[in-house]
Design a protein around this motif. Structure first.
Motif, short mmCIF file in Angstrom:
data_model
loop_
_atom_site.label_atom_id
_atom_site.label_comp_id
_atom_site.label_asym_id
_atom_site.label_seq_id
_atom_site.Cartn_x
_atom_site.Cartn_y
_atom_site.Cartn_z
N ALA A 16 0.86 -1.15 0.01
CA ALA A 16 0.24 0.04 -0.08
C ALA A 16 0.92 1.30 -0.02
CB ALA A 16 -1.09 0.01 1.28
N VAL A 17 1.72 1.28 0.88
CA VAL A 17 2.78 2.46 0.89
C VAL A 17 3.48 2.69 -0.33
CG1 VAL A 17 4.85 3.22 2.14
CG2 VAL A 17 3.14 2.19 3.43
N LYS A 18 3.99 1.34 -0.89
CA LYS A 18 4.67 1.54 -2.32
C LYS A 18 3.87 2.29 -3.34
CE LYS A 18 4.50 -1.63 -5.23
NZ LYS A 18 4.51 -3.18 -5.70
N LYS A 19 2.44 1.98 -3.35
CA LYS A 19 1.54 2.40 -4.49
C LYS A 19 1.32 3.91 -4.13
CE LYS A 19 -0.66 -1.24 -6.17
NZ LYS A 19 -1.58 -2.45 -6.02
N ILE A 20 1.43 4.47 -2.91
CA ILE A 20 1.16 5.76 -2.51
C ILE A 20 2.72 6.56 -3.19
CG2 ILE A 20 0.92 7.43 -0.72
CD1 ILE A 20 -0.66 5.29 0.81
N GLU A 21 3.53 5.87 -2.66
CA GLU A 21 4.98 6.48 -3.02
C GLU A 21 5.06 6.57 -4.70
OE1 GLU A 21 7.05 7.85 -0.91
OE2 GLU A 21 8.55 8.38 -2.39
N ARG A 22 4.75 5.56 -5.41
CA ARG A 22 4.93 5.54 -6.70
C ARG A 22 4.07 6.70 -7.46
NH1 ARG A 22 4.78 -0.12 -9.45
NH2 ARG A 22 6.87 -0.28 -8.66
N LYS A 23 2.83 7.12 -6.77
CA LYS A 23 1.78 8.10 -7.23
C LYS A 23 2.66 9.55 -6.90
CE LYS A 23 -2.67 6.22 -7.16
NZ LYS A 23 -3.97 6.32 -6.42
N LYS A 24 3.24 9.61 -5.62
CA LYS A 24 4.08 10.71 -5.45
C LYS A 24 5.18 10.88 -6.31
CE LYS A 24 3.63 11.20 -0.47
NZ LYS A 24 4.38 10.82 0.75
N GLU A 25 5.89 10.01 -6.54
CA GLU A 25 6.94 10.06 -7.52
C GLU A 25 6.64 10.46 -9.20
OE1 GLU A 25 9.58 6.45 -6.86
OE2 GLU A 25 9.86 7.29 -5.06
N ALA A 26 5.59 10.11 -9.36
CA ALA A 26 5.17 10.15 -10.75
C ALA A 26 4.65 11.60 -10.89
CB ALA A 26 3.79 9.44 -11.08
N ALA A 27 4.02 12.06 -9.80
CA ALA A 27 3.87 13.39 -9.75
C ALA A 27 4.99 14.40 -9.76
CB ALA A 27 2.61 13.73 -8.44
N GLY A 28 6.01 13.91 -8.59
CA GLY A 28 7.14 14.65 -8.66
C GLY A 28 8.01 14.84 -9.81
N ALA A 29 7.91 13.69 -10.55
CA ALA A 29 8.53 13.68 -11.99
C ALA A 29 8.11 14.64 -12.97
CB ALA A 29 8.79 12.27 -12.50
N GLN A 30 6.93 14.82 -12.85
CA GLN A 30 6.23 16.08 -13.83
C GLN A 30 6.65 17.36 -13.38
OE1 GLN A 30 2.23 15.01 -13.43
NE2 GLN A 30 2.10 13.63 -15.30
N SER A 31 6.84 17.49 -11.95
CA SER A 31 7.14 18.89 -11.75
C SER A 31 8.85 18.79 -11.69
CB SER A 31 6.77 19.15 -10.52
OG SER A 31 6.95 18.44 -9.28
N HIS A 32 9.43 18.06 -12.06
CA HIS A 32 11.13 17.88 -12.30
C HIS A 32 11.88 17.87 -10.79
CE1 HIS A 32 10.75 18.54 -16.49
NE2 HIS A 32 10.01 19.38 -16.17
N GLU A 33 11.05 17.28 -9.76
CA GLU A 33 11.69 17.46 -8.27
C GLU A 33 12.63 16.22 -8.19
OE1 GLU A 33 8.63 17.14 -5.42
OE2 GLU A 33 7.67 18.87 -6.03
N VAL A 34 12.40 15.17 -9.10
CA VAL A 34 13.30 13.96 -8.91
C VAL A 34 14.58 14.12 -9.25
CG1 VAL A 34 13.45 11.54 -9.69
CG2 VAL A 34 11.38 12.58 -9.37
N GLN A 35 14.73 15.15 -10.03
CA GLN A 35 16.43 15.30 -10.64
C GLN A 35 17.33 15.72 -9.46
OE1 GLN A 35 15.72 18.57 -13.65
NE2 GLN A 35 15.64 17.16 -15.21
N ALA A 36 16.70 16.31 -8.36
CA ALA A 36 17.58 16.42 -7.19
C ALA A 36 18.07 15.20 -6.42
CB ALA A 36 16.99 17.45 -6.27
#
Lengths: 132, 104
Positions: A16-36
């Motif tokens: 369940a936590v993994k699914k929530i985190e994956r959604k967060k990361e997908a949203a973060g990737a769109q706003s280029h937060e992941v690059q850090a």
């Protein structure tokens, strides 16, 4: 008797936590937060490792319990549930063996995460040095 | 014996995963499956050793045979789970190609 139930419960929570985190990361990737965090393995991927270990182990252990006649495919599913004394033994086993299984898997996973991040960081610093 | 067979399966799967050319065989699933079970059986073995002591290392022949049979069945079940996931995910598109192929 039913020690695999504890890692199964952990597997459900981790999934369940993994699914929530994956959604967060997908949203973060769109706003280029992941690059850090390019020098680290994403948390959702790490949680997938833990979930796979927990589910895999729990399924194979459940098979072992069916093999030994401790788990049945009909209600109440656990043969120990038919007797109060056996039920107490089962709960004790869950609290000792089951919890230890879940804890050891989690410790191994934490070690894997630390090692994976170190490997990724080492590789990215080597690549940066070679491009200089 | 079940623990030993599962550990061997985990080691073989991990070596195959490390030497793979690409990730289309999804060998990582097999590694996690067997390592997860191995760790859990290790804990089980430690608790059994604490209860039985040195007797743990001298099982009866009948128990050992049963455990070997169980270990092999566990490895087989792990392989079946991995194969089903591989066929459903179909990373190489083999199933899709076979299903959409027009008959001559």
């Amino acid at each position: 008797m039913a020690c695999f139930i504890v890692p199964t419960a952990e597997a459900v929570i981790v999934t369940a936590v993994k699914k929530i985190e994956r959604k967060k990361e997908a949203a973060g990737a769109q706003s280029h937060e992941v690059q850090a965090h390019e020098d680290r393995v994403p948390l959702a991927r790490k949680l997938t490792w833990l979930a796979n270990m927990l589910w895999g182990g729990a399924v194979l252990l459940a098979f072992e319990h069916i093999w030994h006649g401790e788990v049945t495919l009909w209600f109440p599913f656990l043969t120990a549930m038919n007797d109060a004394e056996e039920m107490a033994t089962m709960l004790h086993e869950m609290a000792t063996v089951g919890v230890s299984m879940a804890v050891l898997i989690s410790i191994v996973w934490i070690g894997m995460c630390i090692a994976a991040d170190a490997i990724v960081r080492r590789h990215s610093s080597e690549t940066a040095e070679s491009t200089r | 014996m079940t623990l030993l067979i599962t550990v061997f399966a985990a080691v073989i799967a991990t070596v195959k995963w490390y030497t793979r050319k690409d990730d289309t065989m999804m060998l990582g699933i097999l590694c996690f499956l067997y390592w997860g079970a191995s760790i859990m059986w290790l804990v089980d073995a430690v608790f059994e050793y604490m209860e039985l002591g040195a007797e743990y290392f001298t099982p009866a022949a009948e128990d050992m045979l049963n455990d070997t049979f169980l270990g092999l069945s566990v490895v087989a079940l792990g392989l079946v789970i991995w194969l089903v996931r591989l066929l459903i995910a179909d990373p190489r598109g083999v199933i899709h190609k076979a299903l959409t192929r027009k008959q001559a």
